[in-house]
Each structure stands twice: as structure tokens, then as C-alpha cells.
Scaffold this active site. Sequence first.
Site, PDB file in Angstrom:
ATOM      1  N   GLY A  10       0.831  -1.214   0.000  1.00  0.00           N
ATOM      2  CA  GLY A  10       0.000   0.000   0.000  1.00  0.00           C
ATOM      3  C   GLY A  10       0.860   1.256   0.000  1.00  0.00           C
ATOM      4  N   ASP A  31       0.202  -8.512   2.045  1.00  0.00           N
ATOM      5  CA  ASP A  31      -0.786  -7.626   1.418  1.00  0.00           C
ATOM      6  C   ASP A  31      -1.595  -8.458   0.427  1.00  0.00           C
ATOM      7  OD1 ASP A  31      -0.619  -4.168   0.789  1.00  0.00           O
ATOM      8  OD2 ASP A  31      -2.140  -5.500  -0.051  1.00  0.00           O
ATOM      9  N   SER A 125      -4.834   7.315  13.238  1.00  0.00           N
ATOM     10  CA  SER A 125      -5.186   8.436  12.372  1.00  0.00           C
ATOM     11  C   SER A 125      -5.667   9.607  13.212  1.00  0.00           C
ATOM     12  CB  SER A 125      -6.322   7.961  11.457  1.00  0.00           C
ATOM     13  OG  SER A 125      -7.068   9.049  10.974  1.00  0.00           O
ATOM     14  N   TYR A 150     -14.771   4.741   9.332  1.00  0.00           N
ATOM     15  CA  TYR A 150     -13.310   4.598   9.256  1.00  0.00           C
ATOM     16  C   TYR A 150     -12.667   5.114  10.544  1.00  0.00           C
ATOM     17  CZ  TYR A 150      -8.516   5.979   8.346  1.00  0.00           C
ATOM     18  OH  TYR A 150      -7.171   6.168   8.479  1.00  0.00           O
ATOM     19  N   LYS A 154     -10.462   3.249  13.825  1.00  0.00           N
ATOM     20  CA  LYS A 154      -9.151   3.638  14.374  1.00  0.00           C
ATOM     21  C   LYS A 154      -9.253   3.884  15.886  1.00  0.00           C
ATOM     22  CE  LYS A 154      -6.841   3.124  10.651  1.00  0.00           C
ATOM     23  NZ  LYS A 154      -5.888   1.999  10.539  1.00  0.00           N
ATOM     24  N   LEU A 201      -7.414  13.943  -1.398  1.00  0.00           N
ATOM     25  CA  LEU A 201      -7.289  15.224  -2.094  1.00  0.00           C
ATOM     26  C   LEU A 201      -6.086  15.320  -3.034  1.00  0.00           C
ATOM     27  CD1 LEU A 201      -8.406  18.102  -2.446  1.00  0.00           C
ATOM     28  CD2 LEU A 201      -6.894  18.794  -0.565  1.00  0.00           C
ATOM     29  N   ARG A 296     -18.981  16.766   2.273  1.00  0.00           N
ATOM     30  CA  ARG A 296     -18.932  15.304   2.210  1.00  0.00           C
ATOM     31  C   ARG A 296     -19.240  14.739   3.597  1.00  0.00           C
ATOM     32  NH1 ARG A 296     -13.201  12.385   0.857  1.00  0.00           N
ATOM     33  NH2 ARG A 296     -12.621  13.414   2.805  1.00  0.00           N
ATOM     34  N   ASP A 299     -16.642  14.180   7.068  1.00  0.00           N
ATOM     35  CA  ASP A 299     -15.494  15.089   7.188  1.00  0.00           C
ATOM     36  C   ASP A 299     -15.497  15.837   8.520  1.00  0.00           C
ATOM     37  OD1 ASP A 299     -13.762  14.900   5.050  1.00  0.00           O
ATOM     38  OD2 ASP A 299     -14.962  16.208   3.758  1.00  0.00           O
TER      39      ASP A 299
HETATM   40  N1  UDP Z   1     -11.502  16.918  -0.433  1.00  0.00           N
HETATM   41  C1  UDP Z   1     -12.171  17.679  -1.378  1.00  0.00           C
HETATM   42  N2  UDP Z   1     -12.426  17.120  -2.596  1.00  0.00           N
HETATM   43  C2  UDP Z   1     -12.030  15.850  -2.905  1.00  0.00           C
HETATM   44  C3  UDP Z   1     -11.339  15.088  -1.940  1.00  0.00           C
HETATM   45  C4  UDP Z   1     -11.091  15.652  -0.699  1.00  0.00           C
HETATM   46  O1  UDP Z   1     -12.550  18.819  -1.123  1.00  0.00           O
HETATM   47  O2  UDP Z   1     -12.322  15.398  -4.035  1.00  0.00           O
HETATM   48  C5  UDP Z   1     -11.250  17.516   0.894  1.00  0.00           C
HETATM   49  C6  UDP Z   1     -11.941  16.758   2.029  1.00  0.00           C
HETATM   50  O3  UDP Z   1     -13.273  17.216   2.186  1.00  0.00           O
HETATM   51  C7  UDP Z   1     -11.054  17.140   3.216  1.00  0.00           C
HETATM   52  C8  UDP Z   1      -9.664  17.274   2.587  1.00  0.00           C
HETATM   53  O4  UDP Z   1      -9.872  17.429   1.175  1.00  0.00           O
HETATM   54  O5  UDP Z   1     -11.427  18.400   3.715  1.00  0.00           O
HETATM   55  C9  UDP Z   1      -8.803  16.050   2.811  1.00  0.00           C
HETATM   56  O6  UDP Z   1      -9.579  14.917   2.459  1.00  0.00           O
HETATM   57  P1  UDP Z   1      -8.916  13.511   2.218  1.00  0.00           P
HETATM   58  O7  UDP Z   1      -9.979  12.583   1.723  1.00  0.00           O
HETATM   59  O8  UDP Z   1      -7.686  13.665   1.378  1.00  0.00           O
HETATM   60  O9  UDP Z   1      -8.394  13.056   3.650  1.00  0.00           O
HETATM   61  P2  UDP Z   1      -9.176  12.896   5.060  1.00  0.00           P
HETATM   62  O10 UDP Z   1      -8.809  14.097   5.850  1.00  0.00           O
HETATM   63  O11 UDP Z   1     -10.616  12.786   4.781  1.00  0.00           O
HETATM   64  O12 UDP Z   1      -8.601  11.653   5.620  1.00  0.00           O
END
Ligand code: UDP
Length: 330
Positions: A10, A31, A125, A150, A154, A201, A296, A299
Amino acid sequence: MKILVTGGTGYIGSHTIVDLLSKGYEVVSVDNYANSSADVLNDIENVTGKKVQNYAIDLCDLDATKKIFQDHPDIKGIIHFAALKYVGESVQMPLEYFRNNMNSLMNILDCQRKWNVPHLVFSSSCSVYGNPDKQPVTEATPFKEAESPYARTKQMGEQIITDFSRKNADLNFILLRYFNPAGVHSSGIVREKAMKEVETLVPIIEEVYTGKRKHLTIFGGDYPTRDGTCIRDYIYIEDLANAHTLALEYLDGLENPGTLKTYNVGTGQGITVLEMVKAMEKVSGKPLNYSIGERRAGDVVQVYADYSAAKNDLGWEPKFGIEDIFRSIL
Ligand code: UDP
């Protein structure tokens, strides 16, 4: 010292294997390629010149898991990465997340006990903090309600290990609470080979930059932050990988067993999603196609790390910043 890395092909696992091998550790990987590929083993060999054996088994299968320890009774440390990891997906598939992430952890702990493996490092996390009252978070910041299944796996994983450690005072544990890992290895060779559509992201920004994806939807522009978008602490993958090697070194240097420690692994910099977009535009010299969409589910609003405990105990410090992360993916 021989180390078992679960989730070895991974994203974080493969970078950690490269770091461990470069410091002289011997590594065995497990894995099942649920969200990676066997090609990563070739990447690791290309970077390090060393071959790594991988067991392509599911850690929810206890008998198959035992086989690894029967073959390698000299394993002295386990780094347990293997888990389902997407916040959004976990909201859609809660039972899969609980079944997979909890059963695999319990099987690994069973084997740690049975084979007397002295050290275990667990991938936790920053999502365990939920929506905390104060920033930056320290390891003593109390857990708030988990915002996603998720995150709850954790929290539960940490709790299971804490109870297990009380009964097993001859074993050592470190819980590493990762913030948001991002970027690719400086060699450019080890890249994440995710099988699922990426949800995080930085890989999405990369796909928009390369044209694989048309645009980025920013999830929510009305959060109570400086520009309305969520704040996270993005950490360069090589910095994060190195924290695991230092964690093992720390445990192996202890005079007495029975340690359970928890460390934040982040940079201390809280960055908004819009600031991430601007940083990528600056580094690439190209505008990025994005729009602001709905929030989303799952979040948290903001979270960033106080990492002074990792600095004091492990001698760990981040060496890279956001622009380095974006430079690494170009
Ligand atoms: N995010 C976004 N658009 C995307 C994917 C993520 O705006 O297509 C935002 C998400 O809402 C969060 C940040 O980017 O505020 C980090 O999200 P990610 O999924 O990378 O990591 P997480 O913090 O959720 O583990």
C-alpha cells in the site's frame, strides 16, 4: 532485525519498507492487493536493490496469518498498516470497514502474543480526534465522536491495543496518529498503485493536473474556517515513513518492556483545501479546474498536529512542506 509490514504494497506501507530497508532492517510483507498491486514489489526492488517477500493473504484469515509467523519465527517487530482507509467509502460500507479493520487487527495481536513478537506499531489516524475543541491537537486531546466508520475503526483499534497491552506487559506498542500523508517517493519510482478510484485530495489534484479527471470538487465552502474550506495537516510521505523506523528504533532501545505510547505524526501546519489548490497552481504554474460543491459526509472541520511528543521521544521532525509535496507529484 526482521519486521513484518502488513499492507506492505500500500501507499504508506511501501514507502516505509523502502525506509526500513535503507536502514538495514529485514522486511517481510503481507498484502492481499485489495487496493494495491504486486508491481509495487518491483518498485521497491528498483529503489533499494533488495527483494521483499510478500504473502498475498487476507489478514482476516487467522490460519493464513499464522503461516507467516510459522515461516518467520524470528520476526521482532510488526508494523500494522493493512486496513480499509477511505472516509467516504466507510460511510457507505460500515460493516465491511468494521469486519476488515477489526478482525485483521485481532488476528495480528493473536500472532504477536503467540510468537512473542516484542514490538508493534499501529497505523492510527488524526480522525480519532473527531471535531476537537482546540487546535493543534496533542495526544492528550480527548476523542470526540468519530465522524465516520473509518475513524471509529481507528478509535476502536487503539482501544483494543490498549486493553491488550495491559494484559501483555512484556510487549511494546506505539500508536502513530497520522495526519494527511501525501506526495510520492523522491525517486519517483514508488507510486501509489491504488486499485480503487482515489478519494483523497492530493491524488485527485494530481489527476486533474494530468487531465485524467476533468475537475476537482471541493467538498463544502461554508465551514467555519478562514476561507470556508476544511483544514488538514498534510505530511510528506517520506517524512511519515521515517517515523515508523524511528518508532521501532525507540522501542528496541527501551530498557524495560511494557510500553504503550501514542504520537501525532503531522507537520503542525493547518492548510485549507483552497490553499492546497493555490499551492499546486503556484508549483505547476497552471490553473487547476475546481468548483465548490456540497459537504462530504464524515469530514471533520479542521485538525492539525502538535508533534512535540514525537520530536522529544523519537527524534522525529518533518523535513518537507506542501510545495515539496506538489513538486514530488509533477
Ligand atoms: N476533499 C475535497 N475534494 C475531494 C477530496 C477531498 O474537497 O475530491 C477535501 C476533504 O473534504 C477534506 C480534505 O480534502 O477536507 C482532505 O480529504 P482527504 O480525503 O484527502 O483526507 P481525510 O482528511 O478525509 O482523511
